[in-house]
Design a protein around this motif. Structure first.
Motif, PDB file in Angstrom:
ATOM      1  N   GLN A  34       0.794  -1.206   0.000  1.00  0.00           N
ATOM      2  CA  GLN A  34       0.000   0.000   0.000  1.00  0.00           C
ATOM      3  C   GLN A  34       0.830   1.260   0.000  1.00  0.00           C
ATOM      4  OE1 GLN A  34      -2.812  -0.289   3.195  1.00  0.00           O
ATOM      5  NE2 GLN A  34      -3.162  -2.431   2.826  1.00  0.00           N
TER       6      GLN A  34
ATOM      7  N   THR B 298     -11.707   1.901  -0.905  1.00  0.00           N
ATOM      8  CA  THR B 298     -10.264   2.093  -0.776  1.00  0.00           C
ATOM      9  C   THR B 298      -9.577   0.756  -0.538  1.00  0.00           C
ATOM     10  OG1 THR B 298      -8.523   3.243   0.484  1.00  0.00           O
ATOM     11  CG2 THR B 298     -10.448   2.493   1.710  1.00  0.00           C
ATOM     12  N   ILE B 299      -8.289   0.682  -0.906  1.00  0.00           N
ATOM     13  CA  ILE B 299      -7.494  -0.498  -0.570  1.00  0.00           C
ATOM     14  C   ILE B 299      -6.523  -0.183   0.561  1.00  0.00           C
ATOM     15  CG2 ILE B 299      -7.680  -1.506  -2.863  1.00  0.00           C
ATOM     16  CD1 ILE B 299      -4.788  -0.593  -3.370  1.00  0.00           C
TER      17      ILE B 299
ATOM     18  N   SER C 214      -3.388   6.369  -5.010  1.00  0.00           N
ATOM     19  CA  SER C 214      -3.995   5.200  -5.628  1.00  0.00           C
ATOM     20  C   SER C 214      -4.594   4.280  -4.572  1.00  0.00           C
ATOM     21  CB  SER C 214      -2.963   4.445  -6.469  1.00  0.00           C
ATOM     22  OG  SER C 214      -1.927   3.938  -5.656  1.00  0.00           O
ATOM     23  N   SER C 215      -3.956   4.171  -3.411  1.00  0.00           N
ATOM     24  CA  SER C 215      -4.490   3.336  -2.348  1.00  0.00           C
ATOM     25  C   SER C 215      -5.788   3.897  -1.806  1.00  0.00           C
ATOM     26  CB  SER C 215      -3.471   3.215  -1.205  1.00  0.00           C
ATOM     27  OG  SER C 215      -2.302   2.577  -1.645  1.00  0.00           O
TER      28      SER C 215
ATOM     29  N   ARG D  82      -5.652  -4.205   2.854  1.00  0.00           N
ATOM     30  CA  ARG D  82      -6.146  -3.997   1.489  1.00  0.00           C
ATOM     31  C   ARG D  82      -7.606  -3.534   1.432  1.00  0.00           C
ATOM     32  NH1 ARG D  82      -2.741  -8.472   1.419  1.00  0.00           N
ATOM     33  NH2 ARG D  82      -0.897  -8.183   0.099  1.00  0.00           N
TER      34      ARG D  82
ATOM     35  N   ILE E 150     -10.532  -4.858  -3.737  1.00  0.00           N
ATOM     36  CA  ILE E 150     -10.797  -5.940  -4.670  1.00  0.00           C
ATOM     37  C   ILE E 150     -11.539  -7.065  -3.949  1.00  0.00           C
ATOM     38  CG2 ILE E 150      -9.728  -7.667  -6.161  1.00  0.00           C
ATOM     39  CD1 ILE E 150      -7.372  -5.706  -6.475  1.00  0.00           C
TER      40      ILE E 150
ATOM     41  N   ASP F 172      -7.912   5.875  -3.417  1.00  0.00           N
ATOM     42  CA  ASP F 172      -8.960   6.059  -4.405  1.00  0.00           C
ATOM     43  C   ASP F 172      -9.353   4.793  -5.160  1.00  0.00           C
ATOM     44  OD1 ASP F 172      -8.852   8.739  -3.713  1.00  0.00           O
ATOM     45  OD2 ASP F 172      -7.336   9.184  -5.223  1.00  0.00           O
ATOM     46  N   ARG F 173      -8.612   3.721  -4.979  1.00  0.00           N
ATOM     47  CA  ARG F 173      -8.962   2.469  -5.636  1.00  0.00           C
ATOM     48  C   ARG F 173      -9.848   1.637  -4.725  1.00  0.00           C
ATOM     49  NH1 ARG F 173      -3.536  -0.342  -6.876  1.00  0.00           N
ATOM     50  NH2 ARG F 173      -4.974  -2.056  -7.347  1.00  0.00           N
TER      51      ARG F 173
END
Length: 374
Positions: free
Chosen positions: A61, A122-123, A67-68, A102, A74, A70-71
């Motif tokens: 992360q 978020t991740i 990116s962490s 995650r 999964i 805003d993604r």
């Protein structure tokens, strides 16, 4: 739902570095300008296996903060077996909700026998979760992120993030659906009174010039708040967090958990230290834990007893709050360990009389004696 930014209320820069022993509930994402305050306690607390698990989770992360954040998380069939850091039961409900690496948030409606994964934006590593009601809950994690659910934990929205601070939030507590606090590293503490629509820094209310980390916040069942953390710091608020009194701590090592009921409060942390107070933290009585393993999570069970979990798969159960506990001899705590010695970070009572614990390897159903249920 609007997202509050930490920058709206003014930047909250923190100098120095994160102590791994004080942030054991999360992997610690750092920038190159930061270093770790490595202490002797780190080696005795975490152990090699959990260190690898935490640091490896963090490295995934740490590559990109934005990116962490805003993604979306999964969806994974193995989410219930991943590193999980906190678990709770919705207030007044049967549902169990757990958070971890995650951006994993999972929930169970069958006492932890099976789990479903929630939709999470978020991740980022998530470190703590709490439900002030059956449907409304809050979770916190890295980069001072706060998530909120209004459907019992099935879907989550981001309601706060501080992209400049790059510090983890480590615990969350809400008095009701609207009024609550999130706390974390470097004395980071924020408050909302409108269900997360807006937030205020309230670090000026607490005497913490050294910016010690806040690891845990909870109440005593009668509305009095307790805040605990690094280097034995302890604080109390009797007015819903408007003012805070610095308490004389019975131990100088880090506290990782606070729990309370009927006006009694427990604090626990490094080397198996447990203390209880029945007078709002003015005096503390040590409880003989029977272990030197660091204790991370605690909870009141349905029968009024208490349970604690920690390093090396330690599970402690005892008579707890209902017994009064004027001395360590009456604590009645028994100790067992998971056979695989996987570290446990938190627990919650299931409504069928068992407990659900989380940590390394995910979520497990256990008896109160510490035996894993298949």
């Amino acid at each position: 739902m609007p997202v509050a930014s930490g920058c709206i209320r003014g930047s909250h820069q923190r100098s120095g570095s994160v102590a791994l022993d004080s942030l054991v509930k999360s992997s610690v994402k750092t920038k190159s300008a930061k270093t770790f305050r490595l202490s002797t306690a780190f080696h005795t607390v975490l152990g090699a296996v959990l260190s690898v698990a935490i640091l490896s989770a963090g490295s995934v992360q740490a590559s990109s903060s934005d990116s962490s954040l805003d993604r979306p998380a999964i969806k994974s069939q193995k989410a219930a077996n991943s590193l999980l850091l906190d678990v709770t039961r919705t207030d007044g409900g049967v549902r169990l909700v757990s958070v971890g690496e995650r951006g994993h948030i999972i929930f169970s409606d069958d006492h932890g026998v099976s789990w479903q994964q929630a939709s999470v934006p978020t991740i980022q590593m998530l470190t703590a979760v709490q439900f002030p009601s059956e449907k409304v809950g809050y979770a916190v994690g890295h980069d001072a992120i706060v998530l909120k659910t209004e459907d019992g934990g099935e879907t989550w929205q981001q309601v706060y993030v501080d992209r400049e601070a790059t510090v983890p939030l480590l615990d969350v507590w809400f008095k009701d659906n609207l009024h609550g606090f999130a706390v974390g590293a470097y004395g980071y503490i924020i408050e909302t009174v409108d269900g997360g629509q807006s937030w205020d820094f309230i670090d000026d209310r607490i005497a913490n010039d050294d910016e010690f980390h806040y690891n845990a916040i909870n109440d005593d069942g009668q509305g009095n708040l307790f805040l605990a953390g690094e280097a034995g710091i302890l604080y109390r608020s009797t007015d819903s967090g408007q003012t805070w009194t610095t308490l004389s701590s019975p131990y100088e090592g880090s506290w990782f958990g606070v729990s309370g009921d009927n006006g009694r409060v427990l604090v626990h942390g490094l080397r198996g230290n447990i203390y209880q107070s029945q007078d709002l933290g003015e005096t503390w009585q040590p409880l003989s834990s029977g272990t030197e393993q660091t204790l991370f999570g605690s909870a009141k069970l349905i029968d009024g007893s208490i349970a604690l979990v920690g390093n090396s798969g330690a599970v402690l159960t005892g008579s707890g709050y209902e017994a009064g506990l004027p001395s360590s001899e009456r604590a009645g705590l028994s100790v067992s360990h998971r056979p695989d010695r996987m570290t446990l970070s938190a627990l919650a009572p299931s409504s069928d009389g068992f407990i659900v614990v989380v940590g390394q390897g995910g979520a497990y159903r256990m008896t109160i004696e510490g035996n894993v249920l298949k």
